[in-house]
Design an enzyme around this catalytic site. Structure first.
Site, PDB file in Angstrom:
ATOM      1  CG  ASP A   1      -2.215   0.776   0.928  1.00  0.00           C
ATOM      2  OD1 ASP A   1      -3.266   0.482   1.524  1.00  0.00           O
ATOM      3  OD2 ASP A   1      -2.146   1.702   0.078  1.00  0.00           O
TER       4      ASP A   1
HETATM    5  C1  GLC Z   1      -4.470   4.108  -0.336  1.00  0.00           C
HETATM    6  C2  GLC Z   1      -5.364   2.904  -0.167  1.00  0.00           C
HETATM    7  C3  GLC Z   1      -5.262   1.907  -1.290  1.00  0.00           C
HETATM    8  C4  GLC Z   1      -5.033   2.633  -2.603  1.00  0.00           C
HETATM    9  C5  GLC Z   1      -3.675   3.299  -2.535  1.00  0.00           C
HETATM   10  C6  GLC Z   1      -3.383   4.107  -3.802  1.00  0.00           C
HETATM   11  O1  GLC Z   1      -3.818   4.417   0.854  1.00  0.00           O
HETATM   12  O2  GLC Z   1      -5.261   2.200   1.072  1.00  0.00           O
HETATM   13  O3  GLC Z   1      -6.485   1.152  -1.306  1.00  0.00           O
HETATM   14  O4  GLC Z   1      -5.080   1.722  -3.693  1.00  0.00           O
HETATM   15  O5  GLC Z   1      -3.522   4.128  -1.384  1.00  0.00           O
HETATM   16  O6  GLC Z   1      -4.258   5.189  -3.897  1.00  0.00           O
END
Ligand code: GLC
Length: 691
Positions: free
Chosen positions: A257
């Site tokens: 993440d």
């Molecule tokens: C965010 C989310 C994830 C997302 C990523 C990119 O923190 O937790 O679901 O795909 O960042 O935006």
């Protein structure tokens, strides 16, 4: 199984026969060994620095809303271009579907596959090649800020819908199942450690990820921010290697993440993280140095890079997708959004046939609520796709009302005169909606977990004021998960749960209100009478313990009745469950059976039914849910029509994880399979014995 090969073109000799996402006729996919050969050829050419360059994002700032990873121009290795999200492509304007839980309420896997394909097509049209979806985390408690993003509380239900979505997406681009694993608290998501034993991990919090790996060959998995048993997910060897890569045979890649999703260099590399996103805080020169210092074997880097190159070749990423902007918000995609909104609406209450409204019998209709003319698409976090236009409840009702006079009262506190007018109408639709500050992805500017399952006090007061005087008070709820209904529901005539219904939500609502279509949504998560009936929700501690039970199973284990059980939903007709049959009388843990359930539409209107199959173990000697969903099938029935649906049942879904044997095993106890319209109503049953 819709393997990636069946629908995408692979590289033969570094030249894509045809680009993913193009509408041109796709060439015959290459055999896997051609890809593996090419992977080895590239790997042999790459320096250590170039290998590591493949293992992280290109920077915090997206390019045209797409998050990139490095290409290698010298060898012709393309970039990944990753883009969110679960309710539509978050890049410019795109078809904005109902949120995940609304699609979870459809229980319609074929529809979810079509939605996945539409999003995959739009991802490719925008130059993306990895869609960061689906979110398939267990909705352990409805106060979770991102409840709206997932499909529901049950692993079997999550797995079925997740598989369908991934199959659809991967006809065009790579999907990424997230957030692995046990991610279901938003306020402490960056640090909380979820403590759970092997049974809870394998039986509840990961089997749906296993399904999308084994049954849909998901291209990638996103590791979650939180810790599991003290280890951050991006460096959690039990999750990423023991389960995902070694246990389930996952041959794709794991990306972290964003930002805080990666916490170390050596631990992450050894733990199984393949790509740090969106930057190289820990990978990059630090990882090169760790290899050179002997802290990370180069073989470990090679394994990650193989996974990355394999997926780039399987999806022919080095031939730029033939972008087709016309597919974005195309009429078929917008119609899919409308159908999903319609099928996801759950009729919770309908006293005296208050619904459907007969246009010919209604002179004046009041539409009430501060947000009745605001399209509620969901939170403002990473899944915040935006359409060119969206239809509010009021706009949809006005468009669908025919000759009815529609009067709107866009307030939570109507004046006495307004209340008189509302009461004097033939019916009143009261729209109650939560907002991004009530629930959503936790961001510096807002969102986070819900502080309560109750509706805001002003909304409860409005519902009570209107229903005290308007006998035909029709409530429309828009929220990302279960809410408490007890304090206000008794005076109402009808209640619809519309979730956050996407860009076409207003039209879908009108179709249900006026009976153009019968409601067929079924709850993907239990609605409790009171919050105390659920397991405690701790959104402050840095350590929480999850067990085997939550949601409906938690209530069942305590003999607590739900306000509305898992799987519940009314229609405009009556369905009779006639019989259940099995194509065998015994089942092995690695075996399967098919249950045949016959249902009849005994009413005068067409009606879709979601036939649900549940299992109970007689006198189980171990802790387990008293009743567990093990399968479902949706069927459309004309008035008077009977149909027999076949529901496949896997022995694995009746088994428990035996830590001693390190295997899923069946208890030597009788099993009762029962079918019905909800977890609490299962009129037909049949016995099966384990073998
Ligand atoms: C965010 C989310 C994830 C997302 C990523 C990119 O923190 O937790 O679901 O795909 O960042 O935006």
């Amino acid at each position: 199984m819709a393997h990636a090969w069946s629908s995408v073109v692979a590289i033969v000799s570094g030249l894509g026969a045809c680009a993913c996402g193009s509408t041109a006729e796709r060439a015959r996919p290459s055999p896997q060994d051609a890809v593996e050969r090419r992977v080895e050829e590239w790997l042999a050419e790459l320096t250590l620095e170039e290998k590591v360059e493949q293992m992280h994002g290109s920077g915090f700032a997206p390019v045209d809303d797409l998050y990139g990873t490095a290409e290698n121009a010298r060898l012709g290795i393309p970039s990944f271009w990753m883009v969110d999200g679960p309710r539509g492509v978050r890049a410019g304007r795109a078809t904005t579907f109902p949120v995940g839980i609304a699609r979870g309420a459809t229980w319609d896997v074929d529809l979810e596959r079509e939605i996945g394909e539409a999003m995959g097509r739009e991802t490719a049209a925008k130059g993306g090649n990895v869609l960061l979806a689906p979110t398939i985390n267990v909705l352990r408690h409805p106060r979770w800020g991102r409840a709206q993003e997932t499909y529901g509380e049950d692993p079997a239900h999550l797995g079925a819908l997740g598989v369908a979505f991934v199959e659809g997406v991967q006809r065009h681009v790579l999907a990424s199942a997230k957030h692995f694993a046990a991610n279901s608290i938003e306020n402490t998501r960056l640090s909380v450690s979820v403590e759970l034993d092997e049974r809870a991990l394998r039986e509840i919090y990961t089997p749906h990820f296993e399904r999308v790996v084994r049954d849909a060959n998901v291209a990638s998995v996103m590791s979650a921010y939180n810790r599991v048993n003290g280890e951050y997910c991006a460096e959690n060897e039990v999750l990423l290697r023991t389960l995902l890569k070694d246990g389930w045979g996952f041959d794709g890649f794991v990306e972290s993440d964003w930002l805080a999703g990666t916490r170390s260099t050596v631990g992450s590399a050894l733990g199984g993280l393949d790509i740090e996103m969106p930057v190289s805080n820990h990978y990059g020169f630090r990882l090169v140095a760790a290899v050179q210092a002997g802290e990370v074997p180069e073989a470990t880097i090679d394994d990650s890079v193989r996974r990355i190159l394999r997926r780039k070749l399987q999806y022919s990423l080095d031939t730029p997708a033939a972008r087709d902007p016309a597919v974005v918000e195309s009429a078929p995609h917008v119609e899919l959004a409308r159908r999903a909104a319609r099928e996801g609406i759950v009729l919770l209450r309908n006293v005296g046939g208050a619904l459907p409204l007969d246009r010919a019998a209604i002179g004046r209709l009041a539409v009430v609520g501060r947000l009745a003319d605001v399209p509620r698409l969901g939170d403002e976090g990473s899944s915040n796709a935006q359409p060119t236009r969206a239809v509010s409840p009021l706009a949809g009702i006005v468009a669908g009302a025919g000759g009815i006079s529609v009067e709107s009262f866009l307030t939570s506190a109507p004046s006495s005169a307004e209340l008189d007018s509302i009461s004097g109408a033939d019916a009143a639709v009261v729209v109650i909606a939560l907002e991004p500050d009530d629930e959503g992805e936790k961001l510096p500017g807002g969102g986070g977990d819900r502080s309560s399952l109750a509706l805001p006090a002003e909304d409860v007061a409005l519902l009570q004021a209107v229903s005290a005087r308007q006998p035909r008070t029709l409530v429309v709820l828009e929220a990302g998960g279960p809410v408490l209904t007890e304090p206000w529901i008794s005076g109402t005539a009808a209640v619809l749960m519309a979730w956050y219904p996407g860009m076409e939500g207003g039209h879908a609502l009108a179709e249900i209100l006026f009976g153009d279509h019968a409601p067929s949504g079924r709850l993907p998560a239990v609605f409790p009478v009171q919050e105390a009936d659920l397991p405690p929700f701790d959104a402050t501690s840095d350590q929480v313990t999850y067990g085997l039970l939550h949601g409906q199973a938690w209530l069942d284990a305590r003999g607590t009745e739900a306000a509305f059980p898992l799987g519940f939903g009314l229609g405009y007709s009556t369905i009779r469950y006639d019989a259940i049959g099995l194509d065998g009388s015994s089942i092995a843990a690695d075996g399967s059976l098919t249950a045949s359930v016959t249902v009849t539409n005994t009413g005068a209107r067409a009606q879709a039914e979601v036939v649900q199959l549940y299992a109970s173990v007689v006198e189980s000697a171990i802790e387990r849910a008293p009743v567990r969903l093990v399968g479902f099938a949706r069927v459309e029935l004309a008035p008077g029509e009977a149909a027999t649906v076949e529901i496949p049942l896997r022995g694995r879904d009746l088994a428990y994880w035996d830590a001693a044997a390190q295997a899923f095993v069946l208890e030597p106890a009788g099993i009762v399979l029962s079918a019905g319209p909800s977890a609490a109503e299962r009129p037909v049953s049949a016995a099966v014995t384990p073998r």
